[in-house]
Design an enzyme around this catalytic site. Structure first.
Site, mmCIF file in Angstrom:
data_model
loop_
_atom_site.group_PDB
_atom_site.id
_atom_site.type_symbol
_atom_site.label_atom_id
_atom_site.label_comp_id
_atom_site.label_asym_id
_atom_site.label_seq_id
_atom_site.Cartn_x
_atom_site.Cartn_y
_atom_site.Cartn_z
ATOM 1 N N LYS A 97 0.816 -1.220 0.000
ATOM 2 C CA LYS A 97 0.000 0.000 0.000
ATOM 3 C C LYS A 97 0.850 1.271 0.000
ATOM 4 O O LYS A 97 0.434 2.290 -0.528
ATOM 5 C CB LYS A 97 -0.946 0.007 1.198
ATOM 6 C CG LYS A 97 -2.158 -0.890 0.997
ATOM 7 C CD LYS A 97 -3.215 -0.627 2.041
ATOM 8 C CE LYS A 97 -4.499 -1.375 1.722
ATOM 9 N NZ LYS A 97 -4.383 -2.826 1.987
ATOM 10 N N GLU A 119 -10.293 7.375 3.824
ATOM 11 C CA GLU A 119 -11.185 6.563 4.637
ATOM 12 C C GLU A 119 -10.532 5.210 4.805
ATOM 13 O O GLU A 119 -9.674 4.820 4.012
ATOM 14 C CB GLU A 119 -12.555 6.424 3.971
ATOM 15 C CG GLU A 119 -12.706 5.229 3.057
ATOM 16 C CD GLU A 119 -11.879 5.322 1.792
ATOM 17 O OE1 GLU A 119 -11.624 6.446 1.324
ATOM 18 O OE2 GLU A 119 -11.490 4.257 1.267
ATOM 19 N N SER A 387 1.615 -9.688 -0.987
ATOM 20 C CA SER A 387 1.305 -8.259 -0.857
ATOM 21 C C SER A 387 1.700 -7.674 0.499
ATOM 22 O O SER A 387 1.986 -6.487 0.592
ATOM 23 C CB SER A 387 -0.175 -8.015 -1.117
ATOM 24 O OG SER A 387 -0.969 -8.888 -0.338
HETATM 25 C C1 LIG Z 1 -5.143 -3.862 1.379
HETATM 26 C C2 LIG Z 1 -4.429 -5.096 1.135
HETATM 27 C C3 LIG Z 1 -4.775 -5.970 0.078
HETATM 28 C C4 LIG Z 1 -5.950 -5.758 -0.827
HETATM 29 O O1 LIG Z 1 -5.936 -4.613 -1.597
HETATM 30 P P1 LIG Z 1 -5.609 -4.612 -3.161
HETATM 31 O O2 LIG Z 1 -5.902 -3.203 -3.549
HETATM 32 O O3 LIG Z 1 -6.510 -5.593 -3.843
HETATM 33 O O4 LIG Z 1 -4.199 -4.968 -3.320
HETATM 34 C C5 LIG Z 1 -3.992 -7.102 -0.123
HETATM 35 N N1 LIG Z 1 -2.956 -7.390 0.680
HETATM 36 C C6 LIG Z 1 -2.597 -6.593 1.709
HETATM 37 C C7 LIG Z 1 -1.439 -6.988 2.551
HETATM 38 C C8 LIG Z 1 -3.320 -5.423 1.974
HETATM 39 O O5 LIG Z 1 -2.954 -4.640 2.994
#
Ligand SMILES: *Cc1c(COP(=O)(O)O)cnc(C)c1O
Length: 423
Positions: A97, A119, A387
């Protein structure tokens, strides 16, 4: 490596439409703000100085490039394709993010804005926003439903430590969609001085394209890194899909190479049979216009967003970014899902074989790799976008694996507090 802001043949048109999806469906009063943002982004995208500043932040603030790690133990155990982990969890703040938050903060500074709003539902986007606000010296307000404030105390705590005001939203269901409404209302009143940071590849144009561009560094790095492991390109790329930012970030570099298979994994929750039990938009969702953009949503017969469920907060959302739907429609992206149970099993398997604790969102992508790898020969490669890292999920994982010692620990903290109160 590719330049930062490259176009693909799966991009939006000039008005932000990805085929039938995307666009800009907002109150008249917000149009000037979105036009200003679009223009500023268009200028920035062409300015080598902007790319240089963003690259510098990626490297020195966030710690990029993140590694592409060959998960040899896991691959060996599964006995099929080679699994590679793109470890976005090693970014500053623990997830991808930060990539689009840095991009938007830099842009807000360029537009001369003094204040940031956002938000947040679970608080992860709020935390990344609070982080860049502190780094850039913006005043920052994060809107959050009262229900979420109560259940996400650790993230609220960190946002406040970073100097952000967390404003609880007390109307409606007091969750994410009410926080979105509160943020939009604030933006209409403060647009001269304020930039609204949206946290995924969704919302009105230009957010879906812009955030994808800020995330595209992920796939661009993988394109180079996979060659260091002796593969000219990945055979499969897998990512979890909440709004679409981490997935589009890694997919973007490969969209125009049809030999690279792309798989998105949604949250199957407790199972996809019943609305309300899951957050798999492609298992029961349909087209709609909500929160400023046209896409696929889990909704009731009146078009109201339905309640969703996922063990991972970041995938627990009724909508999905328009480019994801477009890629699916054009047959470029295959979508599937993993259940809560499969995600937890994947979490444990990656933790025990490789010493990597994935975020529960990312565990959905790992779950799909675990299903797919044994069906492929050993000379094939699968890249999983990890992610985020799992530290933030300690409460949920401890509950899911039924660790009684964890409950004892929580109780002991409470008891200690009570004792010191009465002293
Ligand atoms: C917020 C988040 C997601 C999901 O959001 P995307 O916009 O689909 O990437 C996935 N993995 C993590 C670790 C997150 O914090």
């Amino acid at each position: 490596m590719k330049e930062l802001f490259f176009k693909t043949s799966y991009d939006a048109d000039d008005r932000g439409h990805f085929g039938a999806y995307g666009g800009r469906y907002v109150p008249e009063m917000l149009m000037p703000a979105l036009e200003e943002l679009e223009k500023a982004y268009d200028d920035a995208r062409r300015d080598p100085g902007f790319a240089r500043d963003l690259t510098d932040l990626y490297h020195h603030f966030s710690g990029r490039p993140t590694p592409l790690y060959h998960a040899q133990n896991l691959s060996r155990q599964l006995g099929g394709a080679q699994i590679f982990i793109k470890n976005e969890g090693l970014n500053h703040t623990g997830a991808h993010k930060i990539n689009h938050c840095l991009g938007q903060a830099l842009l807000a500074q360029r537009m001369g804005k003094k204040r940031i709003i956002a938000e947040t539902g679970a608080g992860q986007h709020g935390l990344a926003t609070a982080t860049v606000a502190a780094r850039f010296g913006f005043e920052c307000t994060v809107f959050m439903g009262e229900v979420d404030v109560a259940r996400q105390r650790p993230n609220v705590f960190w946002m406040e430590q970073l100097g952000t005001e967390v404003r609880p939203v007390g109307f409606g269901s007091r969750t994410l969609k009410d926080a979105v409404n509160a943020a939009l209302k604030d933006w209409i009143a403060t647009v001269e001085t304020t930039h609204y940071i949206i946290g995924s590849c969704l919302g009105p144009h230009p957010y879906p394209s812009m955030n994808r561009d800020f995330q595209a560094i992920v796939g661009a790095e993988v394109e180079d890194q996979i060659q260091d492991h002796g593969f000219p390109k990945p055979d499969y790329v897998i990512a979890c899909v909440g709004g679409g930012s981490n997935s589009l970030g890694i997919f973007n570099a490969f969209l125009d190479d049809p030999e690279v298979h792309l798989i998105g994994v949604e949250a199957g929750g407790k199972g996809v049979e019943k609305l309300g039990d899951h957050a798999a938009r492609f298992e029961g969702g349909r087209p709609g216009v909500v929160e400023g953009y046209k896409s696929f949503f889990l909704q009731d017969t009146d078009g109201q967003l339905t309640h969703t469920h996922s063990i991972s907060a970041g995938l627990d959302y009724a909508g999905v970014g328009p480019q994801i739907v477009y890629l699916k429609d054009r047959g470029r992206l295959h979508l599937t899902y993993a259940t809560d149970e499969q995600a937890i099993a994947a979490f444990r398997m990656l933790a025990s074989t490789e010493g990597i604790l994935p975020a529960l969102e990312s565990s959905h992508a790992v779950a799909e790799a675990i299903k797919l790898a044994p069906t492929l020969p050993q000379k094939k490669s699968i890249v999983v976008n990890l992610s985020g890292r799992g530290d933030k999920d300690i409460f949920i994982v401890a509950e899911a694996v039924k660790d009684s010692k964890w409950l004892d620990f929580l109780q002991s903290v409470i008891d200690r507090e009570k004792q010191s109160d009465t002293k």
